[in-house]
Design a protein around this motif. Structure first.
Motif, short mmCIF file in Angstrom:
data_model
loop_
_atom_site.label_atom_id
_atom_site.label_comp_id
_atom_site.label_asym_id
_atom_site.label_seq_id
_atom_site.Cartn_x
_atom_site.Cartn_y
_atom_site.Cartn_z
N ALA A 161 34.42 38.14 38.88
CA ALA A 161 33.42 37.98 39.82
C ALA A 161 33.67 38.44 40.94
O ALA A 161 35.18 38.57 41.34
CB ALA A 161 33.17 36.36 40.17
N ASN A 162 32.64 38.50 41.84
CA ASN A 162 33.41 39.45 43.67
C ASN A 162 34.31 38.62 44.25
O ASN A 162 33.67 37.62 43.83
CB ASN A 162 32.22 39.45 43.99
N ASP A 163 34.98 38.99 45.34
CA ASP A 163 35.87 37.79 45.95
C ASP A 163 36.85 37.11 44.86
O ASP A 163 37.87 35.72 45.33
CB ASP A 163 34.94 37.07 46.58
N ASN A 217 34.75 40.75 32.77
CA ASN A 217 33.87 40.33 33.92
C ASN A 217 34.05 39.36 34.92
O ASN A 217 33.52 38.48 35.20
CB ASN A 217 32.65 39.87 33.34
N TYR A 261 37.54 49.68 42.15
CA TYR A 261 36.62 48.90 41.47
C TYR A 261 37.09 47.77 42.23
O TYR A 261 35.87 46.94 42.43
CB TYR A 261 36.50 48.75 39.97
N PHE A 262 37.95 47.53 42.41
CA PHE A 262 38.57 45.83 43.15
C PHE A 262 38.18 45.81 43.41
O PHE A 262 37.76 44.99 44.33
CB PHE A 262 40.08 45.95 42.76
N GLU A 263 38.39 47.42 45.08
CA GLU A 263 37.80 47.41 46.20
C GLU A 263 36.46 47.17 46.44
O GLU A 263 36.14 46.30 47.37
CB GLU A 263 38.26 48.75 47.41
N ALA A 264 35.72 47.84 45.44
CA ALA A 264 34.13 47.42 45.91
C ALA A 264 33.70 46.18 45.14
O ALA A 264 32.55 45.74 46.09
CB ALA A 264 33.61 48.21 44.64
N LYS A 265 34.27 45.08 44.67
CA LYS A 265 33.49 44.10 44.13
C LYS A 265 34.73 42.64 45.45
O LYS A 265 35.06 42.15 44.94
CB LYS A 265 34.57 43.85 43.01
N ASN A 266 35.99 43.44 46.38
CA ASN A 266 36.91 42.76 46.80
C ASN A 266 37.58 42.15 45.98
O ASN A 266 37.69 40.05 46.17
CB ASN A 266 35.94 41.76 47.73
N ILE A 267 38.08 41.95 44.68
CA ILE A 267 39.24 41.70 44.17
C ILE A 267 40.52 41.82 44.57
O ILE A 267 40.93 43.11 44.66
CB ILE A 267 38.75 42.30 42.38
#
Lengths: 113, 278
Positions: free
Chosen positions: B171-173, B169, B86-92
């Motif tokens: 945010a991306n990046d 929630n 999930y973190f990778e997909a949202k670049n977190i």
């Protein structure tokens, strides 16, 4: 006291196993705990004793085997016992090694009637 | 399950955002029973040393062996991998901040948010057994935060982080900082799905801490040595501590900082910005 979390996980795995095997009666469970796993076997035994009450493991014999911490020296290839993460190679004194055993934290076998 | 907060009926773990009506903090605005495990204590057998086989007689038969070979941490590890995906997909960029109580995790975080909060999009998950204190400190800096109170729990696990992050929630990046329960032992076993694990020690502790708690130092990526402004007054030997830490984990990267004076913080910030972008 993370051993209680570990005890709970062991019971969950055993409960799932019993369901999958149509309510099989578990009489023995074998657990392997590595010296470098971060688990204190005495604490785990104590936690299990409390946690197994009224579960599928209530009547099961619980066998916990400790696995030695092992390392392989990256300089000379020597394989040796490393029970504390920081034992230098006894052959060449290098601290450059890979841990090859002792991190185990697993249910090895379940015995059913 | 409690309808207001979603906490499980049989779990003492709670998730709260500061300044929201629903809270399980010390004011107890919303009270409900969190039933704890009942231990009936039927000590009707004489011997205190259970051998686990006293109730069961199966004579010659040892039953049928079923090979399992299942890692006991499988459930946590697979949920941690889900978090990681999930973190990778949202670049977190997710950090798991661990230390003994009092090493300065929250102060480090506060200073970081004050100094570079404009440059990076921070979100924070706070883990403590009790109180909203840390989340309130972060919320005062206008950074989105959620507090996990583990009750009697000595560590965060992947499931708690999963639930907290959904509520937060993110945010991306963004940069997500998960401040674990202050404890150098238990959190070492529980992968949360973080990108990097950061262990903090302070010079008011023993310099042999890395070899006293090797499992944690072995599992970390970054080691921050805090409170270096106090070095003239304590016996802490920085080089010795680093050597000890390197002996359990030769990949460890070190930062020597004083959160109070700001010394050494710029290197930490540079690393954060640089690593977050890759």
């Amino acid at each position: 006291m993370h051993e209680l979390s570990i005890a709970t996980s062991i019971i969950e795995i055993a409960e799932e196993f019993a369901i999958k095997n149509k309510g099989a009666n578990i009489i023995k469970i074998e657990i392997e705990v590595g010296e470098l796993s971060g688990i204190v076997v005495d604490s785990l035994e104590f936690a299990l004793e409390l946690a197994i009450e009224k579960t599928v493991l209530e009547r099961a014999k619980i066998i916990i085997t400790t696995i030695k911490g092992m390392a392989r020296c990256k300089q000379c290839g020597n394989e040796y016992v490393n029970s504390d993460w920081y034992t230098a190679c006894p052959q060449c004194a290098s601290m450059d090694f890979d841990i090859t055993g002792g991190k185990e934290l697993q249910i090895k076998s379940i015995f059913i009637e | 399950m409690c309808d207001t907060c979603g906490c499980e009926g049989d779990s003492p773990v709670t998730y709260n955002k500061p300044n929201e009506e629903h809270s399980h903090d010390e004011k107890n605005e919303h009270s409900h029973e969190h039933p704890h495990h009942e231990h009936p204590h039927h000590h009707d057998h004489a011997d205190k040393h259970h051998s686990h086989d006293h109730k069961h007689e199966h004579g010659h038969s040892h039953g049928k062996e079923m090979k399992i070979e299942q890692n006991i941490l499988t459930k946590n590890n697979s949920l941690a991998e889900r978090n990681r995906g999930y973190f990778e997909a949202k670049n977190i960029f997710a950090l798991n901040l661990v230390s003994s109580p009092g090493s300065g995790k929250t102060s480090l975080l506060e200073r970081t948010l004050k100094d570079i909060g404009q440059d990076l999009n921070f979100y924070v998950v706070e883990g403590d057994q009790q109180t909203m204190n840390d989340a309130n400190r972060i919320a005062a800096l206008k950074v989105p935060v959620i507090q996990i109170n583990t009750g009697n729990g000595c560590h965060l696990d992947a499931e708690m982080v999963n639930k907290a992050v959904k509520q937060l929630n993110v945010a991306n990046d963004a940069v997500l900082v998960i401040e674990n329960v202050g404890n150098l032992v238990c959190p070492s076993l529980f992968d949360l799905g973080e990108s990097k694990r950061v262990v903090v020690i302070s010079v008011t502790e023993g310099d042999d801490k890395p070899i006293k708690y090797p499992t944690m130092f072995h599992s970390a990526d970054i080691c921050i040595i805090n409170k270096i402004d106090l070095l003239p007054y304590v016996d802490f030997d920085v080089e010795k501590a680093k050597n000890y830490a390197s002996s359990v984990n030769h990949h460890l990267k070190f930062f020597e900082v004083s959160v109070k004076t700001g010394e050494g913080m710029s290197a930490w910030y540079a690393w954060l910005k640089d690593t977050q972008q890759h």
